[in-house]
Design an enzyme around this catalytic site. Structure first.
Site, mmCIF file in Angstrom:
data_model
loop_
_atom_site.group_PDB
_atom_site.id
_atom_site.type_symbol
_atom_site.label_atom_id
_atom_site.label_comp_id
_atom_site.label_asym_id
_atom_site.label_seq_id
_atom_site.Cartn_x
_atom_site.Cartn_y
_atom_site.Cartn_z
ATOM 1 N N GLY A 153 0.701 -1.370 -0.113
ATOM 2 C CA GLY A 153 0.056 0.068 0.027
ATOM 3 C C GLY A 153 1.051 1.335 0.144
ATOM 4 O O GLY A 153 1.932 1.287 -0.326
ATOM 5 N N ARG A 154 0.324 2.304 0.548
ATOM 6 C CA ARG A 154 0.952 3.770 0.464
ATOM 7 C C ARG A 154 2.303 3.714 0.998
ATOM 8 O O ARG A 154 3.437 3.951 0.560
ATOM 9 C CB ARG A 154 0.028 4.748 0.850
ATOM 10 C CG ARG A 154 -1.087 5.197 0.038
ATOM 11 C CD ARG A 154 -2.068 5.718 0.783
ATOM 12 N NE ARG A 154 -2.744 5.343 1.837
ATOM 13 C CZ ARG A 154 -3.997 4.964 1.774
ATOM 14 N NH1 ARG A 154 -4.819 5.325 0.809
ATOM 15 N NH2 ARG A 154 -4.476 4.210 3.011
ATOM 16 N N ILE A 155 2.260 3.115 2.497
ATOM 17 C CA ILE A 155 3.589 3.186 3.208
ATOM 18 C C ILE A 155 4.251 2.232 2.733
ATOM 19 O O ILE A 155 5.636 2.407 2.748
ATOM 20 C CB ILE A 155 2.966 2.905 4.729
ATOM 21 C CG1 ILE A 155 2.234 3.969 5.110
ATOM 22 C CG2 ILE A 155 4.303 3.192 5.725
ATOM 23 C CD1 ILE A 155 1.314 3.857 6.593
ATOM 24 N N THR A 232 5.512 -1.467 11.993
ATOM 25 C CA THR A 232 4.701 -0.309 12.206
ATOM 26 C C THR A 232 3.426 -0.243 11.868
ATOM 27 O O THR A 232 2.656 0.773 11.530
ATOM 28 C CB THR A 232 5.721 0.998 11.505
ATOM 29 O OG1 THR A 232 5.552 0.345 10.112
ATOM 30 C CG2 THR A 232 6.969 1.121 11.767
ATOM 31 N N ARG A 234 0.298 -2.687 12.732
ATOM 32 C CA ARG A 234 -0.668 -2.870 14.001
ATOM 33 C C ARG A 234 0.108 -4.076 14.876
ATOM 34 O O ARG A 234 0.252 -5.000 14.100
ATOM 35 C CB ARG A 234 -2.180 -3.051 13.783
ATOM 36 C CG ARG A 234 -2.868 -1.921 13.060
ATOM 37 C CD ARG A 234 -3.198 -1.045 14.457
ATOM 38 N NE ARG A 234 -4.007 0.264 14.076
ATOM 39 C CZ ARG A 234 -3.545 1.276 13.484
ATOM 40 N NH1 ARG A 234 -2.137 1.496 13.536
ATOM 41 N NH2 ARG A 234 -4.174 2.272 13.046
ATOM 42 N N GLU A 263 -1.898 -2.495 23.226
ATOM 43 C CA GLU A 263 -1.422 -1.160 23.626
ATOM 44 C C GLU A 263 -2.439 -0.556 24.633
ATOM 45 O O GLU A 263 -3.403 -0.660 24.662
ATOM 46 C CB GLU A 263 -1.568 -0.311 22.349
ATOM 47 C CG GLU A 263 -0.348 -0.517 21.444
ATOM 48 C CD GLU A 263 -0.323 0.299 20.104
ATOM 49 O OE1 GLU A 263 -0.785 1.324 20.236
ATOM 50 O OE2 GLU A 263 0.391 -0.111 19.280
ATOM 51 N N HIS A 281 4.254 3.811 19.489
ATOM 52 C CA HIS A 281 3.262 4.074 18.348
ATOM 53 C C HIS A 281 3.377 5.547 17.786
ATOM 54 O O HIS A 281 2.362 6.281 17.963
ATOM 55 C CB HIS A 281 1.801 3.831 18.806
ATOM 56 C CG HIS A 281 0.984 3.599 17.584
ATOM 57 N ND1 HIS A 281 -0.207 2.856 17.772
ATOM 58 C CD2 HIS A 281 0.844 4.061 16.475
ATOM 59 C CE1 HIS A 281 -0.709 2.551 16.634
ATOM 60 N NE2 HIS A 281 -0.215 3.438 15.670
#
Ligand code: NAP
Ligand code: GLV
Ligand code: GLV
Length: 323
Positions: A153-155, A232, A234, A263, A281
């Site tokens: 995807g984008r990241i 990075t 989830r 978390e 995070h």
């Protein structure tokens, strides 16, 4: 004048745009409780929330007037999208504006874990440095190695783009091939090949039923003993117990994590290991990006309150769109 509940104080650039509306902001610095969220949402037209806020049917029931749930994050696994859609509530997120910032952090983690930056810093502060030494704090090389990207995807693509400067081989796994990824030299492979060949495995998928624990004992055992895992995406995409065992038994070389399964708690064992780098995070946490996210989230709220379609709708079905 619309009534808007915001579950935490956001950068001013966004809040300013809401002048003239009736806004209520939860001012705590820890996430509000479920009851506090329900209380805040009562009789509101719009909700701006964070990824730490679980937004389910009970929260939605608190305001029959609720038109939009705007998540101040790109990931929206904290929101029950089906329930929102059923009620005709639009859900929005903040894609794109944080892509490069998160990719930078993924790279910071790759470099920190491979070159033992955090351990080195501790070593210095503890006064242990006695001078340059041939075998002092050796780590893994990054340049020329193989980067395995899960989620094109984008990241994931922004991470790949950066890898070219390090002359890395790029393998990627996603549900489908991606042209941009391949323009950076990415080679589409199955998950098993990626895990077996990569020196760095980095996760960039959203959390869904399919990606829950997508890295578990079986996958960690396929990785090289010299490989590093970077997360990075989830925390719940990785089985943290299995990761702890793999790291403690040196079945993989190390892990660098920005996200955690439960978390804000972190697996006790991970906290004790040296071959782990942990960040709280902070993937999108740059001044510039957090401001851009605030503007984006508010623009979409204003659009919906004005009867327009927002730019970043994650449940277009509310408008009867099939795509
Ligand atoms: P994105 O553009 O939607 O990319 C995610 C990609 O994952 C998709 O393009 C999809 O590609 C792939 N994917 C989805 N399900 C998959 C599966 N079952 N198996 C393999 N690949 C799958 O999202 P993004 O903007 O890159 O963000 C990615 C995630 O990063 C977010 O959802 C969020 O959870 C996380 N994030 C974390 C931080 C942080 O602070 N650490 C900040 C921002 C985002 P295909 O369709 O090809 O499968
Ligand atoms: C952060 O984790 C996000 O999803 O934006
Ligand atoms: C190290 O500092 C070197 O000069 O090789």
């Amino acid at each position: 004048m619309a009534r808007i509940f915001i579950t935490r104080r956001l950068p001013e650039e966004g809040l300013r745009m809401l002048e003239g509306h009736d806004i209520e902001i939860y001012e705590g610095d820890a996430p509000p409780s479920k009851e506090e969220i329900i209380e805040g949402v009562r009789n509101k037209d719009a909700l701006i929330c964070l990824l730490t806020d679980k937004i389910d049917s009970e929260v939605m029931d608190a305001s029959p007037k609720l038109k939009i749930i705007a998540n101040y994050a790109v990931g929206y696994d904290n929101i029950d999208i089906r329930e929102a859609t059923k009620r005709g509530i639009v859900v929005t997120n903040t894609p794109g504006v944080l892509t490069e910032t998160v990719a930078d952090l993924a790279w910071a983690l790759i470099m920190s874990i491979a070159r033992r930056i955090v351990e080195g810093d501790e070593f210095m502060r503890e006064g242990k440095f006695k001078g340059w030494a041939p075998m002092l704090m050796l780590g893994g090389d990054i340049y020329g190695k193989t980067l395995g990207i899960i989620g094109a995807g984008r990241i994931g693509r922004a991470v790949a783009k950066r890898a070219r400067g390090f002359d890395m081989k790029i393998l990627y796994y996603s549900r489908k091939r991606n042209e941009e990824m391949e323009s950076y030299g990415g080679k589409f492979v199955d998950m098993e090949t990626l895990l077996k060949k990569a020196d760095f495995v980095t996760l960039h998928v959203p959390l869904t039923e399919e990606t829950y624990h997508m890295i578990g004992e079986r996958e960690l055992k396929m990785m090289k003993k010299t490989a590093y895992l970077i997360n990075t995406a989830r925390g719940k995409c990785v089985d943290e117990d299995a990761l702890y065992r793999a790291l403690a038994n040196r079945e993989i070389a190390g892990a660098a994590l920005d996200v955690f399964e439960n978390e804000p708690s972190v697996h006790e064992g991970l906290l004790r290991l040296k071959n782990v780098v942990l960040t709280p995070h902070i993937g999108s946490a740059s001044y510039e990006t957090r401001s851009r996210m605030a503007v984006m989230v508010v623009e979409d709220v204003l659009a919906v309150l004005n009867g327009q379609k927002p730019k970043n709708c994650v449940n277009p079905e509310v408008y009867g769109d099939i795509s």
